[in-house]
Enzyme design. Sequence first.
Site, mmCIF file in Angstrom:
data_model
loop_
_atom_site.group_PDB
_atom_site.id
_atom_site.type_symbol
_atom_site.label_atom_id
_atom_site.label_comp_id
_atom_site.label_asym_id
_atom_site.label_seq_id
_atom_site.Cartn_x
_atom_site.Cartn_y
_atom_site.Cartn_z
ATOM 1 N N GLU A 117 -3.546 13.004 0.139
ATOM 2 C CA GLU A 117 -3.324 11.574 0.355
ATOM 3 C C GLU A 117 -3.662 10.782 -0.904
ATOM 4 O O GLU A 117 -2.951 9.845 -1.287
ATOM 5 C CB GLU A 117 -4.169 11.100 1.541
ATOM 6 C CG GLU A 117 -4.011 9.623 1.867
ATOM 7 C CD GLU A 117 -5.212 8.816 1.425
ATOM 8 O OE1 GLU A 117 -5.014 7.664 0.997
ATOM 9 O OE2 GLU A 117 -6.328 9.348 1.493
ATOM 10 N N ASP A 135 -0.732 8.658 -2.812
ATOM 11 C CA ASP A 135 -0.837 7.212 -2.991
ATOM 12 C C ASP A 135 -0.426 6.821 -4.412
ATOM 13 O O ASP A 135 0.338 5.865 -4.616
ATOM 14 C CB ASP A 135 -2.273 6.774 -2.705
ATOM 15 C CG ASP A 135 -2.502 5.300 -3.011
ATOM 16 O OD1 ASP A 135 -1.940 4.454 -2.301
ATOM 17 O OD2 ASP A 135 -3.236 5.004 -3.975
ATOM 18 N N ASP A 170 -2.053 7.530 6.096
ATOM 19 C CA ASP A 170 -2.612 8.549 5.199
ATOM 20 C C ASP A 170 -1.778 9.827 5.235
ATOM 21 O O ASP A 170 -1.584 10.489 4.199
ATOM 22 C CB ASP A 170 -4.047 8.872 5.603
ATOM 23 C CG ASP A 170 -5.027 7.745 5.277
ATOM 24 O OD1 ASP A 170 -4.633 6.819 4.536
ATOM 25 O OD2 ASP A 170 -6.166 7.802 5.768
ATOM 26 N N GLU A 196 1.312 9.492 3.037
ATOM 27 C CA GLU A 196 0.973 9.642 1.619
ATOM 28 C C GLU A 196 0.657 11.089 1.283
ATOM 29 O O GLU A 196 1.010 11.575 0.193
ATOM 30 C CB GLU A 196 -0.198 8.736 1.271
ATOM 31 C CG GLU A 196 0.169 7.259 1.297
ATOM 32 C CD GLU A 196 -0.964 6.343 0.882
ATOM 33 O OE1 GLU A 196 -0.678 5.281 0.301
ATOM 34 O OE2 GLU A 196 -2.142 6.687 1.138
#
Length: 223
Positions: free
Chosen positions: A34, A38, A107, A110
């Site tokens: 994650e 991101d 999350d 990502e």
Amino acid sequence: MLSSRLNFPLEQAGKLRQALTHRSFSATHNERLEFLGDSVLNLCISGWLMQRLPDASEGELSRTRANLVCEASLHRIALELALPSLLLLGEGERKTGGAQRASILADAVEALIGVVYLEQGFEAVQRLVLRLFGTVDLSATAKAKAKDPKTSLQEWLQGKKMALPLYHLDEVRGVEHQQEFIVSCSIPALQLQAQGIGTSRKTAERMAAAAVLDLLMKKGKKA
């Protein structure tokens, strides 16, 4: 299947499993993926916006990106990918509604982006991001919303000489260190109301205001 929707080879099913694994389920969870996803997502969206909005200033680009790469949009994508039924959660998290929690789903999206980047490279993950975000409206109305949903909604109402929107805290879910706030935003004069979800009341209010702006756009009103 999720792998086909992501255009991800089936032999990497183990990585997909990790991307969908919450820390409450296993020590081999998705938090590192994650973290990577991101950063990759922000880079992909930045490049895309540079092409789509050639006349936008740095501030406009930053605000538009923040509006796109947010919990609400990632939550929407997670629902489109049917992730709630695929998440691997510990028993306690599952019983408290973790499979529907916006922050957990965001999350996971990502983390999936991080996996595709690691296994297939930047060009592949860029194609994936464009598929996931490619239908987003980047009209002048959408860019105005990116300035700040609450401010944009207030300015629109003031321009129409209408009362300011009403915000109401509908619900607080989750344990103290992992709370999720649900706020409604309403415009009684227009009989419009929408909810927003966030990890703070302020974020939830912004998401609710953004949802009301979306309703205004769909009604053909220029916000």
